[in-house]
Scaffold this motif. Structure first.
Motif, PDB file in Angstrom:
ATOM      1  N   SER A 173     -19.432  35.546  37.959  1.00  0.00           N
ATOM      2  CA  SER A 173     -18.822  35.477  38.246  1.00  0.00           C
ATOM      3  C   SER A 173     -17.099  35.870  38.306  1.00  0.00           C
ATOM      4  O   SER A 173     -16.442  36.472  39.219  1.00  0.00           O
ATOM      5  CB  SER A 173     -18.332  33.518  38.922  1.00  0.00           C
ATOM      6  N   SER A 174     -17.367  35.695  37.408  1.00  0.00           N
ATOM      7  CA  SER A 174     -15.906  36.103  36.605  1.00  0.00           C
ATOM      8  C   SER A 174     -15.740  37.791  36.691  1.00  0.00           C
ATOM      9  O   SER A 174     -14.621  38.083  37.033  1.00  0.00           O
ATOM     10  CB  SER A 174     -15.501  35.547  34.341  1.00  0.00           C
ATOM     11  N   ALA A 175     -16.779  38.460  36.405  1.00  0.00           N
ATOM     12  CA  ALA A 175     -17.128  40.147  36.602  1.00  0.00           C
ATOM     13  C   ALA A 175     -16.639  40.335  38.010  1.00  0.00           C
ATOM     14  O   ALA A 175     -15.709  41.104  38.044  1.00  0.00           O
ATOM     15  CB  ALA A 175     -17.888  40.902  36.122  1.00  0.00           C
ATOM     16  N   ILE A 176     -16.798  39.258  39.087  1.00  0.00           N
ATOM     17  CA  ILE A 176     -16.452  39.764  40.869  1.00  0.00           C
ATOM     18  C   ILE A 176     -15.091  39.871  40.416  1.00  0.00           C
ATOM     19  O   ILE A 176     -14.469  40.889  41.247  1.00  0.00           O
ATOM     20  CB  ILE A 176     -17.833  38.943  41.099  1.00  0.00           C
ATOM     21  N   PHE A 177     -15.202  38.568  40.640  1.00  0.00           N
ATOM     22  CA  PHE A 177     -13.806  38.285  40.343  1.00  0.00           C
ATOM     23  C   PHE A 177     -12.639  39.161  39.808  1.00  0.00           C
ATOM     24  O   PHE A 177     -11.344  39.803  40.542  1.00  0.00           O
ATOM     25  CB  PHE A 177     -13.032  36.833  40.355  1.00  0.00           C
ATOM     26  N   GLY A 178     -12.758  39.712  39.320  1.00  0.00           N
ATOM     27  CA  GLY A 178     -12.455  40.513  38.107  1.00  0.00           C
ATOM     28  C   GLY A 178     -12.284  42.451  39.169  1.00  0.00           C
ATOM     29  O   GLY A 178     -11.013  42.774  39.015  1.00  0.00           O
ATOM     30  N   TYR A 179     -13.156  42.356  39.132  1.00  0.00           N
ATOM     31  CA  TYR A 179     -13.767  43.518  40.253  1.00  0.00           C
ATOM     32  C   TYR A 179     -12.543  43.681  41.493  1.00  0.00           C
ATOM     33  O   TYR A 179     -12.008  43.868  41.838  1.00  0.00           O
ATOM     34  CB  TYR A 179     -14.585  43.981  40.724  1.00  0.00           C
ATOM     35  N   LEU A 180     -12.877  42.261  41.948  1.00  0.00           N
ATOM     36  CA  LEU A 180     -11.342  42.053  43.434  1.00  0.00           C
ATOM     37  C   LEU A 180     -10.374  42.188  43.037  1.00  0.00           C
ATOM     38  O   LEU A 180      -9.683  42.775  43.816  1.00  0.00           O
ATOM     39  CB  LEU A 180     -12.152  40.876  44.146  1.00  0.00           C
ATOM     40  N   ALA A 181     -10.167  42.008  41.686  1.00  0.00           N
ATOM     41  CA  ALA A 181      -7.871  41.719  41.123  1.00  0.00           C
ATOM     42  C   ALA A 181      -8.832  43.308  41.484  1.00  0.00           C
ATOM     43  O   ALA A 181      -6.904  43.223  41.630  1.00  0.00           O
ATOM     44  CB  ALA A 181      -8.201  40.905  40.221  1.00  0.00           C
ATOM     45  N   TYR A 182      -9.105  43.806  40.689  1.00  0.00           N
ATOM     46  CA  TYR A 182      -9.047  45.230  40.746  1.00  0.00           C
ATOM     47  C   TYR A 182      -8.462  46.075  41.757  1.00  0.00           C
ATOM     48  O   TYR A 182      -7.581  47.088  42.064  1.00  0.00           O
ATOM     49  CB  TYR A 182      -9.999  45.640  39.779  1.00  0.00           C
ATOM     50  N   ARG A 183      -9.579  45.778  42.794  1.00  0.00           N
ATOM     51  CA  ARG A 183      -9.255  46.618  44.021  1.00  0.00           C
ATOM     52  C   ARG A 183      -7.868  45.928  44.854  1.00  0.00           C
ATOM     53  O   ARG A 183      -7.817  46.510  46.228  1.00  0.00           O
ATOM     54  CB  ARG A 183     -10.138  45.965  45.306  1.00  0.00           C
ATOM     55  N   GLU A 184      -6.995  45.090  44.773  1.00  0.00           N
ATOM     56  CA  GLU A 184      -6.296  44.383  45.106  1.00  0.00           C
ATOM     57  C   GLU A 184      -4.642  45.242  44.526  1.00  0.00           C
ATOM     58  O   GLU A 184      -4.858  44.995  43.594  1.00  0.00           O
ATOM     59  CB  GLU A 184      -6.017  43.063  45.084  1.00  0.00           C
ATOM     60  N   PRO A 185      -3.857  45.395  45.569  1.00  0.00           N
ATOM     61  CA  PRO A 185      -2.234  45.687  44.723  1.00  0.00           C
ATOM     62  C   PRO A 185      -1.967  44.587  43.582  1.00  0.00           C
ATOM     63  O   PRO A 185      -2.049  43.609  44.501  1.00  0.00           O
ATOM     64  CB  PRO A 185      -1.425  46.281  46.276  1.00  0.00           C
ATOM     65  N   THR A 186      -1.527  44.797  43.244  1.00  0.00           N
ATOM     66  CA  THR A 186      -0.760  44.506  41.189  1.00  0.00           C
ATOM     67  C   THR A 186       0.204  42.937  41.909  1.00  0.00           C
ATOM     68  O   THR A 186      -0.116  42.281  41.695  1.00  0.00           O
ATOM     69  CB  THR A 186      -0.717  44.813  40.311  1.00  0.00           C
ATOM     70  N   ALA A 187       0.845  43.261  43.046  1.00  0.00           N
ATOM     71  CA  ALA A 187       1.859  42.797  43.427  1.00  0.00           C
ATOM     72  C   ALA A 187       1.142  41.883  44.542  1.00  0.00           C
ATOM     73  O   ALA A 187       2.061  40.471  45.063  1.00  0.00           O
ATOM     74  CB  ALA A 187       2.723  43.497  44.083  1.00  0.00           C
ATOM     75  N   SER A 188       0.396  41.585  45.280  1.00  0.00           N
ATOM     76  CA  SER A 188      -0.828  40.705  45.605  1.00  0.00           C
ATOM     77  C   SER A 188      -0.831  39.222  45.839  1.00  0.00           C
ATOM     78  O   SER A 188      -1.131  39.486  44.752  1.00  0.00           O
ATOM     79  CB  SER A 188      -1.475  41.411  46.785  1.00  0.00           C
TER      80      SER A 188
END
Length: 197
Positions: free
Chosen positions: A74-89
């Motif tokens: 779960s953590s790795a997937i959520f980390g990947y999804l965070a990486y795909r998002e703009p840092t300001a979002s």
């Protein structure tokens, strides 16, 4: 005919799969951990101490094999999804939070539960040769140290632990639904005399 403007970004199939797997694994983990406290433990508390200790040990051994890897996935997937998002979002912040809070079951277990885990494991070892139906096997044990009292304390701590992946699930779920205003469903409003057909 007036059309309603539709705005949505459609995630790729890979992102959707990651979202579903991340949410499902975190939600499953929260439910699995929590259900031990509110379903299994009440039944265990009805058992004599030797049976209770043996059954708790089996649940504990199965949990330590399944829970940490599921938290890591779960953590790795959520980390990947965070990486795909703009840092300001807000999605970046929520996914990052979820990536941190879900695997925090591991330090929670180490720092808050290892003492009681060790006591219950010792109970399982010391009662292993006792008759499973012996209700008097702990008659001389100090107050607060019986298998039943230890398990009751353990269940409370375990229930607290279940809230970590639950909070992560909610944060990631919010990140997912927060992105969409209206899905592209082709909504059209008809006006005037021809609105009925």
């Amino acid at each position: 005919m007036n059309s309603i403007p539709v705005s949505a970004t459609r995630p790729t199939t890979g992102i959707r799969i990651a979202q579903v797997v991340g949410l499902t694994s975190a939600a499953y983990l929260a439910g699995a951990i929590g259900s031990i406290s509110w379903q299994s433990v009440p039944a265990l508390l009805d058992a004599p101490a030797p049976l209770l200790a043996k059954q708790w040990k089996k649940i504990f051994d199965q949990g330590k094999v399944v829970a940490p890897p599921m938290a890591a996935i779960s953590s790795a997937i959520f980390g990947y999804l965070a990486y795909r998002e703009p840092t300001a979002s807000s999605g970046f912040k929520l996914y990052t939070f979820a990536a941190i809070v879900v695997p925090s079951i591991i330090p929670y277990t180490i720092f808050l539960m290892s003492g009681i885990n060790n006591k219950l494991q010792e109970k399982a070892r010391s009662l292993a040769n006792a008759s499973l139906t012996d209700t008097a096997v702990e008659s001389g044990v100090a107050q607060g140290e019986t298998a039943h009292e230890l398990l009751d304390k353990w269940a409370t701590l375990n229930l607290g632990r279940s809230f970590l992946p639950l909070i992560g699930t909610l944060a990631a779920g919010w990140a997912i639904v927060d992105k969409f205003e209206v899905l592209g469903l082709g909504a059209v409003l008809k006006t005037g005399a021809n609105r009925m057909g």
